[in-house]
Design a protein around this motif. Structure first.
Motif, PDB file in Angstrom:
ATOM      1  N   ASP A 269       0.797  -1.230   0.000  1.00 23.37           N
ATOM      2  CA  ASP A 269       0.000   0.000   0.000  1.00 23.37           C
ATOM      3  C   ASP A 269       0.828   1.278   0.000  1.00 23.37           C
ATOM      4  O   ASP A 269       0.383   2.303  -0.516  1.00 23.37           O
TER       5      ASP A 269
ATOM      6  N   LYS B 261      -2.095  -3.149   8.076  1.00 25.18           N
ATOM      7  CA  LYS B 261      -3.335  -3.892   8.308  1.00 25.18           C
ATOM      8  C   LYS B 261      -3.787  -3.710   9.741  1.00 25.18           C
ATOM      9  O   LYS B 261      -2.961  -3.722  10.656  1.00 25.18           O
TER      10      LYS B 261
ATOM     11  N   GLN C 162       1.495 -10.117  -2.426  1.00 20.53           N
ATOM     12  CA  GLN C 162       2.135  -9.077  -1.605  1.00 20.53           C
ATOM     13  C   GLN C 162       3.404  -9.623  -0.952  1.00 20.53           C
ATOM     14  O   GLN C 162       4.411  -8.926  -0.865  1.00 20.53           O
TER      15      GLN C 162
ATOM     16  N   GLU D 272       3.118  -2.682   3.885  1.00 21.44           N
ATOM     17  CA  GLU D 272       1.688  -2.903   3.908  1.00 21.44           C
ATOM     18  C   GLU D 272       1.217  -2.596   5.337  1.00 21.44           C
ATOM     19  O   GLU D 272       1.970  -2.789   6.294  1.00 21.44           O
TER      20      GLU D 272
END
Ligand SMILES: [Mg+2]
Ligand SMILES: [Mg+2]
Lengths: 188, 188
Positions: free
Chosen positions: B70, B85, B102, B83
């Motif tokens: 991201d 989360k 990913q 990333e």
């Protein structure tokens, strides 16, 4: 000696510059040379529908102006960040193709010791250049002071690193960037 | 000593983890610490209308699965790629939150000497961790061999670097990454 031997036998065959760079990035990834991607186009989503048992459908959305460059990634420890533009102009590159916030972004990336540059394709004459950030910034500043609104082709021949197109990868721009780096380190 | 003093007086006040990271990235940019951005969500555009005298309107489009992480950018010469989360689980982080491509991307970035990691927020207990790529890959490989499908909270306490939330920046994750780097270099 920054001018490579020229072999223009590979034409771009109607591909966009973005396609050519994406293919080149695929090649770099397969070879383990670099991991560089095109960023998705920023879109402002306004309305979404959720039909039962199927994927969400965006029913109203708008393109937003990108605040950064189009491509970035990592190449053997270096952060690489660049914008790519093609022009049908044969004698100069119009600076209206670049946005002020992209120049700002490139300045910030340079301050963080990232590697940033512009790739330009003169589509009608099939010639490609890697223009380093520093001469781009100079041309931009000139324009902001009331100077010319485009970069002459000769400026590319003098200040940029030409990329000779090939079959695969279509445009080996990291070769141009390598020349740029070795010339920069020779200057220091 | 990887556990910081804890002060949980700053709650996330209903902000998403993405909001908190975006605010933190704004702070880093203003301070000249780093240039890190959220990538736009990839969207497949199917139908566009061009009303006269106004902006193009996307009338049909679909969300696509992201093939990378991201967030990425550059931090004092280092390529940073991660990333983020959040989970409402209190005892473990379910690996179904991560996609195989990913993990592949993170492996490739690591091979290119980029810095890659996962930021996890355990939202209900307001605790944040920077999990380096290597233990994440280990947990992923375990799952692929039929092992557990989640990472226990204790694994984070042992293998990740905790981020203590604050007012501004909301989550100073580069502080966790700095600890990660100094511990890695101490091991060598
Ligand atoms: Mg662009
Ligand atoms: Mg994501």
């Amino acid at each position: 000696e920054k001018r490579p031997k020229k072999d223009y036998s590979f034409s771009n065959r109607g591909k966009t510059l973005e396609d050519e760079i994406n293919e080149t990035n695929d090649y770099y990834m397969q070879q383990g040379t670099a991991v560089i991607h095109k960023k998705p186009v920023p879109i402002q989503v306004v309305k979404v529908e959720y039909p039962s048992r199927s994927a969400a459908v965006i029913k109203e959305a708008y393109y937003r102006t990108a605040s950064t460059t189009d491509f970035n990634g990592v190449w053997q420890g270096l952060h690489v960040d660049f914008e790519a533009k093609e022009t049908k102009n044969k004698t100069s590159f119009p600076l209206k193709n670049i946005h002020a916030h992209q120049i700002d972004h490139m300045r910030l990336v340079t301050q963080q010791k990232g590697l940033t540059f512009l790739i330009v394709r003169f589509s009608l004459i099939n010639r490609y250049f890697v223009l380093p950030y520093s001469p781009l910034q100079d041309a931009w500043d000139e324009m902001c002071k009331g100077g010319r609104k485009s970069i002459p082709f000769e400026f590319f021949e003098q200040n940029a690193f030409e990329i000779v197109p090939g079959a695969y990868p279509p445009i080996d721009y990291l070769r141009g960037v390598t020349k740029m780096l070795s010339e920069e380190s020779a200057k220091q």
